[in-house]
Design a protein around this motif. Structure first.
Motif, PDB file in Angstrom:
ATOM      1  N   ALA A  14       0.821  -1.213   0.000  1.00 43.02           N
ATOM      2  CA  ALA A  14       0.000   0.000   0.000  1.00 43.02           C
ATOM      3  C   ALA A  14       0.857   1.266   0.000  1.00 43.02           C
ATOM      4  CB  ALA A  14      -0.943  -0.005   1.201  1.00 43.02           C
ATOM      5  N   ASP A  15       1.971   1.245   0.730  1.00 34.82           N
ATOM      6  CA  ASP A  15       2.844   2.423   0.740  1.00 34.82           C
ATOM      7  C   ASP A  15       3.551   2.597  -0.594  1.00 34.82           C
ATOM      8  OD1 ASP A  15       2.538   3.761   3.216  1.00 34.82           O
ATOM      9  OD2 ASP A  15       3.534   2.102   4.220  1.00 34.82           O
ATOM     10  N   PHE A  16       3.924   1.498  -1.243  1.00 38.05           N
ATOM     11  CA  PHE A  16       4.535   1.610  -2.563  1.00 38.05           C
ATOM     12  C   PHE A  16       3.527   2.132  -3.586  1.00 38.05           C
ATOM     13  CE2 PHE A  16       7.444  -1.816  -0.872  1.00 38.05           C
ATOM     14  CZ  PHE A  16       8.538  -0.984  -0.757  1.00 38.05           C
ATOM     15  N   VAL A  17       2.293   1.678  -3.498  1.00 29.48           N
ATOM     16  CA  VAL A  17       1.244   2.177  -4.393  1.00 29.48           C
ATOM     17  C   VAL A  17       1.067   3.669  -4.201  1.00 29.48           C
ATOM     18  CG1 VAL A  17      -1.237   2.117  -4.872  1.00 29.48           C
ATOM     19  CG2 VAL A  17       0.026  -0.029  -4.568  1.00 29.48           C
ATOM     20  N   ARG A  18       1.025   4.093  -2.949  1.00 35.53           N
ATOM     21  CA  ARG A  18       0.850   5.526  -2.650  1.00 35.53           C
ATOM     22  C   ARG A  18       1.964   6.361  -3.275  1.00 35.53           C
ATOM     23  NH1 ARG A  18       3.433   8.131   1.243  1.00 35.53           N
ATOM     24  NH2 ARG A  18       3.970   6.191   2.345  1.00 35.53           N
ATOM     25  N   ILE A  19       3.201   5.923  -3.141  1.00 34.75           N
ATOM     26  CA  ILE A  19       4.334   6.701  -3.634  1.00 34.75           C
ATOM     27  C   ILE A  19       4.410   6.669  -5.159  1.00 34.75           C
ATOM     28  CG2 ILE A  19       6.852   6.845  -3.659  1.00 34.75           C
ATOM     29  CD1 ILE A  19       6.726   5.744  -0.754  1.00 34.75           C
ATOM     30  N   ILE A  20       4.246   5.499  -5.761  1.00 31.20           N
ATOM     31  CA  ILE A  20       4.303   5.397  -7.222  1.00 31.20           C
ATOM     32  C   ILE A  20       3.203   6.240  -7.860  1.00 31.20           C
ATOM     33  CG2 ILE A  20       3.907   3.832  -9.174  1.00 31.20           C
ATOM     34  CD1 ILE A  20       6.704   3.652  -8.080  1.00 31.20           C
ATOM     35  N   GLN A  21       2.015   6.176  -7.310  1.00 32.42           N
ATOM     36  CA  GLN A  21       0.924   6.975  -7.884  1.00 32.42           C
ATOM     37  C   GLN A  21       1.140   8.468  -7.651  1.00 32.42           C
ATOM     38  OE1 GLN A  21      -2.879   5.362  -6.633  1.00 32.42           O
ATOM     39  NE2 GLN A  21      -2.751   3.773  -8.201  1.00 32.42           N
ATOM     40  N   GLN A  22       1.776   8.825  -6.547  1.00 32.60           N
ATOM     41  CA  GLN A  22       2.124  10.231  -6.319  1.00 32.60           C
ATOM     42  C   GLN A  22       3.125  10.705  -7.371  1.00 32.60           C
ATOM     43  OE1 GLN A  22       3.389  11.183  -2.317  1.00 32.60           O
ATOM     44  NE2 GLN A  22       4.415  13.065  -2.966  1.00 32.60           N
ATOM     45  N   MET A  23       4.103   9.866  -7.695  1.00 32.84           N
ATOM     46  CA  MET A  23       5.061  10.216  -8.740  1.00 32.84           C
ATOM     47  C   MET A  23       4.366  10.370 -10.081  1.00 32.84           C
ATOM     48  SD  MET A  23       8.285   7.766  -7.624  1.00 32.84           S
ATOM     49  CE  MET A  23       9.443   8.434  -8.838  1.00 32.84           C
ATOM     50  N   CYS A  24       3.394   9.509 -10.363  1.00 28.50           N
ATOM     51  CA  CYS A  24       2.632   9.615 -11.608  1.00 28.50           C
ATOM     52  C   CYS A  24       1.907  10.955 -11.683  1.00 28.50           C
ATOM     53  CB  CYS A  24       1.621   8.476 -11.716  1.00 28.50           C
ATOM     54  SG  CYS A  24       2.322   6.842 -11.994  1.00 28.50           S
ATOM     55  N   ARG A  25       1.286  11.335 -10.585  1.00 25.86           N
ATOM     56  CA  ARG A  25       0.542  12.600 -10.571  1.00 25.86           C
ATOM     57  C   ARG A  25       1.485  13.783 -10.765  1.00 25.86           C
ATOM     58  NH1 ARG A  25      -1.824   9.860  -6.062  1.00 25.86           N
ATOM     59  NH2 ARG A  25      -3.939   9.103  -6.571  1.00 25.86           N
ATOM     60  N   GLU A  26       2.626  13.745 -10.103  1.00 27.23           N
ATOM     61  CA  GLU A  26       3.582  14.842 -10.227  1.00 27.23           C
ATOM     62  C   GLU A  26       4.109  14.986 -11.652  1.00 27.23           C
ATOM     63  OE1 GLU A  26       6.561  13.962  -7.363  1.00 27.23           O
ATOM     64  OE2 GLU A  26       5.338  14.561  -5.626  1.00 27.23           O
ATOM     65  N   GLU A  27       4.200  13.863 -12.369  1.00 27.04           N
ATOM     66  CA  GLU A  27       4.711  13.881 -13.745  1.00 27.04           C
ATOM     67  C   GLU A  27       3.597  14.015 -14.774  1.00 27.04           C
ATOM     68  OE1 GLU A  27       7.919  13.716 -14.747  1.00 27.04           O
ATOM     69  OE2 GLU A  27       8.676  13.692 -12.700  1.00 27.04           O
ATOM     70  N   GLY A  28       2.346  14.068 -14.322  1.00 29.83           N
ATOM     71  CA  GLY A  28       1.222  14.153 -15.249  1.00 29.83           C
ATOM     72  C   GLY A  28       1.047  12.899 -16.074  1.00 29.83           C
ATOM     73  N   ARG A  29       1.401  11.744 -15.502  1.00 30.76           N
ATOM     74  CA  ARG A  29       1.302  10.466 -16.204  1.00 30.76           C
ATOM     75  C   ARG A  29       0.106   9.667 -15.685  1.00 30.76           C
ATOM     76  NH1 ARG A  29       6.754   8.358 -18.349  1.00 30.76           N
ATOM     77  NH2 ARG A  29       8.014  10.253 -18.457  1.00 30.76           N
ATOM     78  N   ALA A  30      -0.344   8.727 -16.514  1.00 30.48           N
ATOM     79  CA  ALA A  30      -1.457   7.870 -16.112  1.00 30.48           C
ATOM     80  C   ALA A  30      -1.065   7.071 -14.876  1.00 30.48           C
ATOM     81  CB  ALA A  30      -1.829   6.934 -17.259  1.00 30.48           C
ATOM     82  N   LEU A  31      -2.010   6.914 -13.957  1.00 26.68           N
ATOM     83  CA  LEU A  31      -1.729   6.182 -12.730  1.00 26.68           C
ATOM     84  C   LEU A  31      -1.482   4.703 -13.035  1.00 26.68           C
ATOM     85  CD1 LEU A  31      -4.356   7.601 -10.200  1.00 26.68           C
ATOM     86  CD2 LEU A  31      -1.973   8.278 -10.513  1.00 26.68           C
ATOM     87  N   VAL A  32      -0.446   4.154 -12.426  1.00 21.57           N
ATOM     88  CA  VAL A  32      -0.171   2.726 -12.540  1.00 21.57           C
ATOM     89  C   VAL A  32      -1.127   1.986 -11.611  1.00 21.57           C
ATOM     90  CG1 VAL A  32       1.548   0.907 -12.295  1.00 21.57           C
ATOM     91  CG2 VAL A  32       2.251   3.203 -13.031  1.00 21.57           C
ATOM     92  N   ALA A  33      -1.726   0.914 -12.091  1.00 20.70           N
ATOM     93  CA  ALA A  33      -2.704   0.169 -11.313  1.00 20.70           C
ATOM     94  C   ALA A  33      -2.054  -0.456 -10.079  1.00 20.70           C
ATOM     95  CB  ALA A  33      -3.324  -0.932 -12.167  1.00 20.70           C
ATOM     96  N   PRO A  34      -2.729  -0.397  -8.936  1.00 18.85           N
ATOM     97  CA  PRO A  34      -2.182  -0.995  -7.706  1.00 18.85           C
ATOM     98  C   PRO A  34      -1.816  -2.471  -7.871  1.00 18.85           C
ATOM     99  CG  PRO A  34      -4.082   0.367  -7.187  1.00 18.85           C
ATOM    100  CD  PRO A  34      -4.009   0.293  -8.684  1.00 18.85           C
ATOM    101  N   GLU A  35      -2.634  -3.209  -8.616  1.00 21.54           N
ATOM    102  CA  GLU A  35      -2.362  -4.640  -8.804  1.00 21.54           C
ATOM    103  C   GLU A  35      -1.039  -4.860  -9.520  1.00 21.54           C
ATOM    104  OE1 GLU A  35      -5.084  -3.052  -9.755  1.00 21.54           O
ATOM    105  OE2 GLU A  35      -6.531  -3.730  -8.234  1.00 21.54           O
ATOM    106  N   LEU A  36      -0.711  -4.001 -10.484  1.00 22.89           N
ATOM    107  CA  LEU A  36       0.543  -4.130 -11.220  1.00 22.89           C
ATOM    108  C   LEU A  36       1.733  -3.764 -10.330  1.00 22.89           C
ATOM    109  CD1 LEU A  36       2.006  -4.752 -13.829  1.00 22.89           C
ATOM    110  CD2 LEU A  36       1.577  -2.408 -14.595  1.00 22.89           C
TER     111      LEU A  36
END
Length: 229
Positions: A17-39
């Motif tokens: 869950a913490d990795f999902v939070r950080i990866i998706q935060q990086m996606c938002r900061e870069e304006g990129r599509a969110l990576v799915a939590p399952e992936l």
């Protein structure tokens, strides 16, 4: 069996869950599509590079830009290492039962020591963990058996007297090569490329839940005590 050793992420502790939070935060900061939590979950056991690669698939792993993103990821994780992280459901009773039976438990992980120690401290496990072996402690990491031998040595046990539980083929390979009893934690972060045929991992046992793991470990302990007596 005289000790139980665990892989860390995806086996003992549910860190996804913490990795999902950080990866998706990086996606938002870069304006990129969110990576799915399952992936993201399937890449946790592959390490920081694999997770960051999900955000920047176009960059080479040795590209200085990619390495800078990887370091930013590690810094963000280290700063908030256990926001949504905890032991897998049922793991606390398992550890308590081992401790009540004077069976030491420990961790053999490919996670860097500074992050492993910070995580254990955040979850109040530092004093309870009998041994912690990280990549910095050995020349060859899992799937080489060197970390397994070191953990057994620090426990003053023979490697074959230890159980090793992991959720990645390298965990099972390392345990098998050290002649430990190996248990595949199928509830963990199974890598996509290996999850379709778990029997190919050649683990001694496969468990689907922590409750099943607890029952199996107790069965193995009883079998050993019976054999000794």
């Amino acid at each position: 069996m005289k000790a139980v050793l665990f892989d860390l992420d995806g086996t003992l502790i549910d860190t996804a869950a913490d990795f999902v939070r950080i990866i998706q935060q990086m996606c938002r900061e870069e304006g990129r599509a969110l990576v799915a939590p399952e992936l993201i979950r399937t890449q946790v056991s592959e390490g920081a590079r694999a997770m960051v690669k999900l955000v920047y698939p176009e960059l080479q792993l040795e590209d200085p830009v990619f390495l800078a993103h990887r370091q930013r990821f590690l810094d963000m994780y280290g700063a908030d290492i256990a926001v949504d992280t905890d032991l897998f459901d049922g793991m606390y009773p398992l550890l308590e039962q081992l401790e009540a039976q004077d069976i030491p438990w420990g961790i053999v992980t490919n996670k860097p020591r500074w992050l492993s120690e910070a995580l254990l401290k955040a979850l109040n496990l530092t004093e309870r963990c009998a041994v912690l072996v990280c990549p910095e402690d050995v020349i060859r990491t899992k799937p080489d058996p060197e970390p397994m031998y070191l953990a057994a040595k620090q426990l003053e046990l023979a490697a074959e007297d230890c159980i090793y539980v992991g959720d990645h083929p390298r965990d099972i390979d390392a345990g098998r090569h050290a002649k430990m009893t190996t248990i595949l934690a199928a509830y963990g972060y199974l890598p996509l490329q290996y999850k379709d045929d778990l029997t190919a991992w050649q683990a001694d046992y496969i468990v689907d839940t922590v409750a099943e793991l607890q029952r199996l470990i107790q069965k193995l302990l009883v079998q050993r005590q019976t054999a000794v007596s």
